[in-house]
Motif scaffolding. Structure first.
Motif, PDB file in Angstrom:
ATOM      1  N   ALA A 197     104.614  60.722  56.390  1.00 18.69           N
ATOM      2  CA  ALA A 197     104.757  59.547  55.521  1.00 18.69           C
ATOM      3  C   ALA A 197     105.974  58.772  55.998  1.00 18.69           C
ATOM      4  CB  ALA A 197     104.927  59.942  54.058  1.00 18.69           C
ATOM      5  N   ALA A 198     105.987  57.481  55.737  1.00 14.19           N
ATOM      6  CA  ALA A 198     107.127  56.637  56.074  1.00 14.19           C
ATOM      7  C   ALA A 198     107.163  55.460  55.117  1.00 14.19           C
ATOM      8  CB  ALA A 198     107.047  56.151  57.524  1.00 14.19           C
ATOM      9  N   ALA A 199     108.350  54.896  54.964  1.00 17.05           N
ATOM     10  CA  ALA A 199     108.516  53.736  54.077  1.00 17.05           C
ATOM     11  C   ALA A 199     109.421  52.718  54.743  1.00 17.05           C
ATOM     12  CB  ALA A 199     109.095  54.160  52.735  1.00 17.05           C
ATOM     13  N   GLY A 200     109.028  51.455  54.674  1.00 21.83           N
ATOM     14  CA  GLY A 200     109.840  50.356  55.159  1.00 21.83           C
ATOM     15  C   GLY A 200     110.078  49.362  54.040  1.00 21.83           C
ATOM     16  N   VAL A 201     111.258  48.759  54.023  1.00 19.63           N
ATOM     17  CA  VAL A 201     111.566  47.778  52.978  1.00 19.63           C
ATOM     18  C   VAL A 201     112.373  46.625  53.561  1.00 19.63           C
ATOM     19  CG1 VAL A 201     111.671  49.625  51.234  1.00 19.63           C
ATOM     20  CG2 VAL A 201     113.786  48.747  52.224  1.00 19.63           C
ATOM     21  N   THR A 202     112.282  45.492  52.892  1.00 22.33           N
ATOM     22  CA  THR A 202     113.243  44.406  53.069  1.00 22.33           C
ATOM     23  C   THR A 202     113.805  44.066  51.696  1.00 22.33           C
ATOM     24  OG1 THR A 202     111.495  42.735  52.872  1.00 22.33           O
ATOM     25  CG2 THR A 202     112.134  43.394  55.089  1.00 22.33           C
ATOM     26  N   VAL A 203     115.078  43.698  51.662  1.00 22.17           N
ATOM     27  CA  VAL A 203     115.743  43.375  50.403  1.00 22.17           C
ATOM     28  C   VAL A 203     116.635  42.157  50.603  1.00 22.17           C
ATOM     29  CG1 VAL A 203     117.371  44.151  48.628  1.00 22.17           C
ATOM     30  CG2 VAL A 203     115.758  45.778  49.624  1.00 22.17           C
ATOM     31  N   LEU A 205     119.635  40.044  48.480  1.00 19.83           N
ATOM     32  CA  LEU A 205     120.537  40.140  47.337  1.00 19.83           C
ATOM     33  C   LEU A 205     121.136  38.785  46.996  1.00 19.83           C
ATOM     34  CD1 LEU A 205     122.572  43.419  48.043  1.00 19.83           C
ATOM     35  CD2 LEU A 205     120.480  43.129  46.701  1.00 19.83           C
ATOM     36  N   ASN A 206     121.374  38.582  45.727  1.00 19.06           N
ATOM     37  CA  ASN A 206     122.038  37.375  45.239  1.00 19.06           C
ATOM     38  C   ASN A 206     122.943  37.771  44.085  1.00 19.06           C
ATOM     39  OD1 ASN A 206     122.829  34.791  44.635  1.00 19.06           O
ATOM     40  ND2 ASN A 206     120.888  34.175  43.694  1.00 19.06           N
ATOM     41  N   ASP A 207     124.270  37.727  44.319  1.00 21.52           N
ATOM     42  CA  ASP A 207     125.250  38.120  43.301  1.00 21.52           C
ATOM     43  C   ASP A 207     124.995  39.529  42.771  1.00 21.52           C
ATOM     44  OD1 ASP A 207     126.572  35.653  43.463  1.00 21.52           O
ATOM     45  OD2 ASP A 207     125.235  34.742  41.974  1.00 21.52           O
ATOM     46  N   GLY A 208     124.667  40.437  43.670  1.00 22.13           N
ATOM     47  CA  GLY A 208     124.495  41.825  43.295  1.00 22.13           C
ATOM     48  C   GLY A 208     123.124  42.183  42.764  1.00 22.13           C
ATOM     49  N   ALA A 209     122.302  41.194  42.516  1.00 21.15           N
ATOM     50  CA  ALA A 209     120.945  41.449  42.018  1.00 21.15           C
ATOM     51  C   ALA A 209     119.940  41.270  43.154  1.00 21.15           C
ATOM     52  CB  ALA A 209     120.606  40.514  40.869  1.00 21.15           C
ATOM     53  N   ILE A 210     118.789  41.914  42.999  1.00 17.38           N
ATOM     54  CA  ILE A 210     117.734  41.817  44.003  1.00 17.38           C
ATOM     55  C   ILE A 210     116.958  40.521  43.789  1.00 17.38           C
ATOM     56  CG2 ILE A 210     115.636  42.887  44.900  1.00 17.38           C
ATOM     57  CD1 ILE A 210     116.813  45.589  43.943  1.00 17.38           C
ATOM     58  N   ALA A 211     117.061  39.622  44.753  1.00 12.63           N
ATOM     59  CA  ALA A 211     116.394  38.324  44.640  1.00 12.63           C
ATOM     60  C   ALA A 211     114.984  38.355  45.227  1.00 12.63           C
ATOM     61  CB  ALA A 211     117.217  37.246  45.333  1.00 12.63           C
ATOM     62  N   ALA A 212     114.760  39.243  46.183  1.00 15.13           N
ATOM     63  CA  ALA A 212     113.435  39.392  46.791  1.00 15.13           C
ATOM     64  C   ALA A 212     113.378  40.771  47.430  1.00 15.13           C
ATOM     65  CB  ALA A 212     113.178  38.309  47.829  1.00 15.13           C
ATOM     66  N   ALA A 213     112.179  41.334  47.471  1.00 15.72           N
ATOM     67  CA  ALA A 213     112.029  42.657  48.075  1.00 15.72           C
ATOM     68  C   ALA A 213     110.584  42.858  48.498  1.00 15.72           C
ATOM     69  CB  ALA A 213     112.443  43.754  47.094  1.00 15.72           C
ATOM     70  N   ARG A 214     110.426  43.751  49.468  1.00 19.94           N
ATOM     71  CA  ARG A 214     109.085  44.116  49.886  1.00 19.94           C
ATOM     72  C   ARG A 214     109.081  45.573  50.323  1.00 19.94           C
ATOM     73  NH1 ARG A 214     104.549  40.539  52.807  1.00 19.94           N
ATOM     74  NH2 ARG A 214     102.872  42.041  52.497  1.00 19.94           N
ATOM     75  N   ILE A 215     108.115  46.324  49.822  1.00 25.14           N
ATOM     76  CA  ILE A 215     107.971  47.742  50.135  1.00 25.14           C
ATOM     77  C   ILE A 215     106.682  47.950  50.920  1.00 25.14           C
ATOM     78  CG2 ILE A 215     107.716  50.068  49.175  1.00 25.14           C
ATOM     79  CD1 ILE A 215     109.108  49.017  46.635  1.00 25.14           C
ATOM     80  N   GLY A 216     106.752  48.748  51.982  1.00 27.96           N
ATOM     81  CA  GLY A 216     105.564  49.115  52.751  1.00 27.96           C
ATOM     82  C   GLY A 216     105.542  50.606  52.999  1.00 27.96           C
ATOM     83  N   LEU A 217     104.362  51.186  53.053  1.00 31.01           N
ATOM     84  CA  LEU A 217     104.205  52.618  53.292  1.00 31.01           C
ATOM     85  C   LEU A 217     103.289  52.857  54.491  1.00 31.01           C
ATOM     86  CD1 LEU A 217     103.654  53.857  49.607  1.00 31.01           C
ATOM     87  CD2 LEU A 217     105.759  54.031  50.958  1.00 31.01           C
ATOM     88  N   THR A 218     103.545  53.932  55.212  1.00 34.77           N
ATOM     89  CA  THR A 218     102.775  54.286  56.403  1.00 34.77           C
ATOM     90  C   THR A 218     102.113  55.643  56.215  1.00 34.77           C
ATOM     91  OG1 THR A 218     104.391  53.115  57.774  1.00 34.77           O
ATOM     92  CG2 THR A 218     102.909  54.637  58.904  1.00 34.77           C
ATOM     93  N   ALA A 219     100.840  55.725  56.596  1.00 32.68           N
ATOM     94  CA  ALA A 219     100.099  56.987  56.700  1.00 32.68           C
ATOM     95  C   ALA A 219      99.772  57.648  55.368  1.00 32.68           C
ATOM     96  CB  ALA A 219     100.857  57.984  57.589  1.00 32.68           C
ATOM     97  N   VAL A 220      99.861  56.907  54.259  1.00 31.66           N
ATOM     98  CA  VAL A 220      99.557  57.510  52.952  1.00 31.66           C
ATOM     99  C   VAL A 220      98.521  56.693  52.170  1.00 31.66           C
ATOM    100  CG1 VAL A 220     101.701  58.802  52.695  1.00 31.66           C
ATOM    101  CG2 VAL A 220     101.619  56.411  51.973  1.00 31.66           C
TER     102      VAL A 220
END
Length: 296
Positions: A197-203, A205-220
């Protein structure tokens, strides 16, 4: 000994020549660059092309990595080794170096290409997840000209892309965003193996908060819609361990792995959660400690 079925061999001398060969030879022609994905399938008779079109001479045209202030451009013939060693790429998209460190072995990394990895469309392929979470776009060219295909649409299914038989992947384009970073975490049985299994993300930040994010998973066997919902649930939340843990639980619920020699479905769901948490933690730390440069 396993050997491929009979095929005819052509060697392309340029991009236009390769496209012309694809158009003329039809749907039974396949492109070969590094060959580390296609040739094993041919030996097992899972792929039986009548023609192989060798595009290794296209490295001079398609072997570039360009990092501009707002866009990264990667030619389809860039080798895994070049992705691993590029400091400019690692500065804006560190997820590539994370992934390339755990892809196969030096022999494969010296020959395999990013274009070959994406066009193979293997569900266990690391760079597919990497390019997806980065919001990449694929530039393809055929007899009628060029068109862009978003990575979300590029993969039509296991071992199938949205490209026509006479189109060639030319370039991968990745937007560069301020206060954004990325990470990839993988568990494998041994060095160079396919992911359990594997996981990739992009994040972002804006003033300490998450302004955008993306989660991806491999082989699951991830559910794209459920993963998108898990990503959206992060927006506006603080970048804390509690929030990461919640995202991990959502990622675990957003996949449907099967039990096999690499591990049970329950174990793989656990990994999906834990690796999502680790990747989120790393990406956020990178934003806070190493802001992305404007480019080169």
């Amino acid at each position: 000994m396993q050997v491929p079925g009979p095929f005819e061999y052509e060697r392309a001398t340029g991009v236009d020549h390769a496209i012309g060969l694809l158009d003329r030879l039809g749907e039974e022609a396949r492109i070969i660059a590094g060959g580390h994905s296609l040739l094993p399938m041919m030996k097992l008779r899972l792929a039986n092309p009548e023609y192989l079109i060798d595009i290794n001479d296209l490295a001079a045209e398609l072997g570039y990595i360009v990092t501009d202030p707002t866009l990264v451009r990667i030619g389809a013939m860039v080798r895994h080794r070049n992705l691993l060693e590029s400091d400019r790429l690692a500065a804006v998209c560190p997820i590539f170096r994370d992934a390339e460190r755990v892809i196969a072995d030096p022999v494969v990394r010296n020959r395999g290409t990013i274009g070959g990895s994406l066009c193979q469309a293997d569900p266990a392929e690391d760079l597919t997840t990497v390019c997806t979470v980065l919001g990449a776009t694929c530039l393809v060219r055929g007899p009628s000209g060029e068109r862009e295909i978003a990575m979300d649409d590029f993969l039509a299914g296991p071992y199938e892309t949205a490209m026509s038989h006479n189109e060639l992947l030319i370039e991968i384009r990745i937007p560069v965003r301020h206060r954004t970073s990325s990470a990839y975490t993988k568990v494998e049985r041994r060095v160079g193996d396919w992911a359990i299994a594997a996981a990739g993300v992009t994040v972002t930040l804006n003033d300490g908060a998450i302004a955008a994010a993306r989660i991806g998973l491999t082989a699951v066997v991830p559910d794209p819609a459920a993963l998108a919902a898990a990503s959206d649930a992060l927006i506006g939340r603080p970048a804390t361990e509690e929030v990461f843990a919640e995202a991990g639980r959502r990622a675990s619920a957003a996949c449907a792995p099967v039990s096999d020699a690499r591990g049970s479905a329950e174990y793989k769901r656990h990994l999906a959660s834990e690796l999502t948490i680790r990747s989120l933690r790393s990406a956020v730390e990178r934003v806070l400690n190493h802001p992305a440069p404007k480019g080169n």
